[in-house]
Motif scaffolding. Structure first.
Motif, PDB file in Angstrom:
ATOM      1  N   GLU A 230       0.663  -1.060   0.028  1.00  0.00           N
ATOM      2  CA  GLU A 230       0.417   0.425   0.087  1.00  0.00           C
ATOM      3  C   GLU A 230       0.842   1.050  -0.492  1.00  0.00           C
ATOM      4  O   GLU A 230       1.777   1.679   0.933  1.00  0.00           O
ATOM      5  CB  GLU A 230      -0.637  -0.212   1.109  1.00  0.00           C
ATOM      6  CG  GLU A 230      -2.001   1.009   1.157  1.00  0.00           C
ATOM      7  CD  GLU A 230      -3.112   1.558  -0.369  1.00  0.00           C
ATOM      8  OE1 GLU A 230      -2.246   2.393  -0.108  1.00  0.00           O
ATOM      9  OE2 GLU A 230      -3.185   0.689   0.053  1.00  0.00           O
ATOM     10  N   ASP A 232       0.171   4.443   0.309  1.00  0.00           N
ATOM     11  CA  ASP A 232      -0.433   5.401   0.771  1.00  0.00           C
ATOM     12  C   ASP A 232      -0.308   5.408   2.313  1.00  0.00           C
ATOM     13  O   ASP A 232      -0.616   3.907   3.021  1.00  0.00           O
ATOM     14  CB  ASP A 232      -2.461   6.455   0.879  1.00  0.00           C
ATOM     15  CG  ASP A 232      -3.125   6.446   1.370  1.00  0.00           C
ATOM     16  OD1 ASP A 232      -2.532   7.975   0.952  1.00  0.00           O
ATOM     17  OD2 ASP A 232      -3.416   6.608   2.459  1.00  0.00           O
ATOM     18  N   GLU A 235      -3.495   4.785   4.546  1.00  0.00           N
ATOM     19  CA  GLU A 235      -4.291   3.711   3.897  1.00  0.00           C
ATOM     20  C   GLU A 235      -3.198   2.445   4.922  1.00  0.00           C
ATOM     21  O   GLU A 235      -3.573   1.668   5.474  1.00  0.00           O
ATOM     22  CB  GLU A 235      -4.833   3.233   2.893  1.00  0.00           C
ATOM     23  CG  GLU A 235      -5.418   1.942   2.124  1.00  0.00           C
ATOM     24  CD  GLU A 235      -6.728   1.565   2.493  1.00  0.00           C
ATOM     25  OE1 GLU A 235      -6.951   1.213   2.650  1.00  0.00           O
ATOM     26  OE2 GLU A 235      -6.784   2.723   3.214  1.00  0.00           O
ATOM     27  N   ARG A 236      -1.937   2.260   4.359  1.00  0.00           N
ATOM     28  CA  ARG A 236      -1.219   2.283   4.916  1.00  0.00           C
ATOM     29  C   ARG A 236      -0.950   1.454   6.703  1.00  0.00           C
ATOM     30  O   ARG A 236      -1.530   0.347   7.168  1.00  0.00           O
ATOM     31  CB  ARG A 236       0.154   2.015   5.055  1.00  0.00           C
ATOM     32  CG  ARG A 236       1.835   0.811   4.999  1.00  0.00           C
ATOM     33  CD  ARG A 236       2.876   1.197   4.460  1.00  0.00           C
ATOM     34  NE  ARG A 236       3.429   2.067   4.963  1.00  0.00           N
ATOM     35  CZ  ARG A 236       3.839   3.281   3.958  1.00  0.00           C
ATOM     36  NH1 ARG A 236       2.867   3.150   2.527  1.00  0.00           N
ATOM     37  NH2 ARG A 236       3.771   4.533   4.576  1.00  0.00           N
ATOM     38  N   LYS A 239      -4.881  -0.750   6.880  1.00  0.00           N
ATOM     39  CA  LYS A 239      -4.152  -2.231   6.873  1.00  0.00           C
ATOM     40  C   LYS A 239      -3.439  -2.319   8.015  1.00  0.00           C
ATOM     41  O   LYS A 239      -3.518  -3.984   7.720  1.00  0.00           O
ATOM     42  CB  LYS A 239      -3.867  -1.759   5.594  1.00  0.00           C
ATOM     43  CG  LYS A 239      -4.707  -1.991   4.075  1.00  0.00           C
ATOM     44  CD  LYS A 239      -4.315  -2.072   2.758  1.00  0.00           C
ATOM     45  CE  LYS A 239      -5.128  -2.071   1.671  1.00  0.00           C
ATOM     46  NZ  LYS A 239      -4.493  -2.256   0.875  1.00  0.00           N
TER      47      LYS A 239
END
Length: 367
Positions: A230, A232, A235-236, A239
């Protein structure tokens, strides 16, 4: 949050399906039971600190107050016993009450006069009776465990005796477990029949398929959530947190949580769940059945620890409310005890009222 978050993983066949299959019904039943156990565990987690605070703040001081009141009662009854206004029957009743109270209070309360008061009213001194009881316990243990048990044990120390007895039981249990393991090992070394070998092979194959089914769910989630893929940063981070939940669920073989994560992340939908094959359902049901058993054992352990910590007798503690009801009942009992003792102490200031009190007591119970 995804609109699927919080939804239950339940099979709901399409309208044209008249009935769910046996495997589907069993899947739904297991899911419902697991969710039920999860609810109980959450209740216990929230309830225990609340109960502990009330136990410490309310019950422990009230226990002490009730013991103090009983000690006052013992001293007052002992003083009454010598009053010449009481006849032999009344004095015998007073002595019996003193013995019942002191036997409960000695060891629990620090008043050094309790033993001398007890011994004035008993046929056998408290310490001597404890020695006799200890000898009886030792004889019983010797009969259970063999004559070699604790021959040189100091019976004047109940704590040391019980510690030694517990160690001996543990030693015998370990010995029995070792013999059982040895029998199993000898049995395993015996040459198996073709029928037994075939059964073992089927069992291993079934277990491998079950593990593979759980692994497939995990791999799909891991592939979609792997944070290293990922770009971003925000977002990482998200996640990474989700992947941690996935790894924890997989490590515990928590199939239901993995399926819930799939549903939450919209990697599967209701149609996919409804269409799980019977073969896959059988695998899932085996894992869910195992998970349900683990939750039941966890609840049982919580109940056992709770009883041990707070002195509850063995019995149903399925829901926290029952334990709180028992606490309320104990508080009410202790409060009532203190009130009644204080009232009795005032009664004893008047000989005539005391005689009436003893007469009423004699009607209620044999002496």
């Amino acid at each position: 949050m995804s609109k699927a978050a919080g939804r239950s993983v339940t099979i709901a066949p399409e309208k044209h399906q008249a009935h769910r299959s046996k495997g589907q019904r069993y899947f739904n039943s297991l899911v419902k039971q697991i969710e039920n156990r999860r609810g109980w565990l959450a209740q216990w987690e929230a309830f225990t600190p609340v109960f502990q605070k009330r136990y410490v703040d309310e019950l422990i001081p009230l226990k002490q107050a009730s013991m103090d009141a009983q000690v006052k009662l013992v001293h007052r009854l002992d003083a009454l016993h010598g009053d010449k206004n009481f006849n032999a029957i009344e004095r015998r009743m007073i002595s019996q009450l003193i013995l019942e109270l002191t036997q409960q209070l000695i060891g629990a309360h620090g008043d050094p006069m309790l033993k001398p008061i007890h011994d004035r009213h008993a046929d056998t001194a408290y310490d001597r009776q404890a020695e006799v009881d200890m000898e009886g316990m030792k004889a019983m243990m010797r009969e259970m465990l063999g004559d070699e048990f604790a021959e040189d044990l100091d019976t004047s120390s109940p704590e040391e005796f019980l510690k030694h007895a517990s160690e001996k039981f543990d030693e015998l249990r370990a010995h029995a477990d070792a013999k059982a393991r040895a029998r199993e090992e000898r049995r395993a070394k015996r040459k198996k029949t073709p029928k037994q070998l075939a059964a073992d092979a089927r069992k291993e194959a079934a277990q491998a398929e079950i593990s593979q089914s759980v692994r497939e769910v995990y791999r799909k989630l891991a592939s979609a959530l792997h944070p290293d893929r990922e770009p971003d940063a925000e977002e990482r981070t998200r996640k990474t947190a989700l992947m941690q939940r996935v790894n924890e669920a997989y490590a515990k073989r928590n199939l239901l949580q993995l399926l819930e994560l799939q549903l939450e992340l919209e990697h599967i939908d209701q149609k996919t769940i409804d269409g799980i094959s019977e073969e896959r359902l059988n695998h899932y049901n085996s894992v869910l059945r195992e998970q349900l058993g683990e939750l039941d054992r966890e609840l049982s352990d919580i109940g056992d620890r709770f009883r041990g910590t707070y002195g509850f007798p063995y019995g149903p503690l399925t829901i926290p409310e029952r334990a709180m009801q028992d606490l309320d009942a104990e508080l009410e009992h202790r409060q009532h005890m203190v009130r009644e003792i204080e009232k009795d102490l005032h009664t004893f200031d008047d000989i005539k009222k005391t005689k009436t009190w003893l007469k009423a007591l004699k009607r209620d119970r044999p002496f």
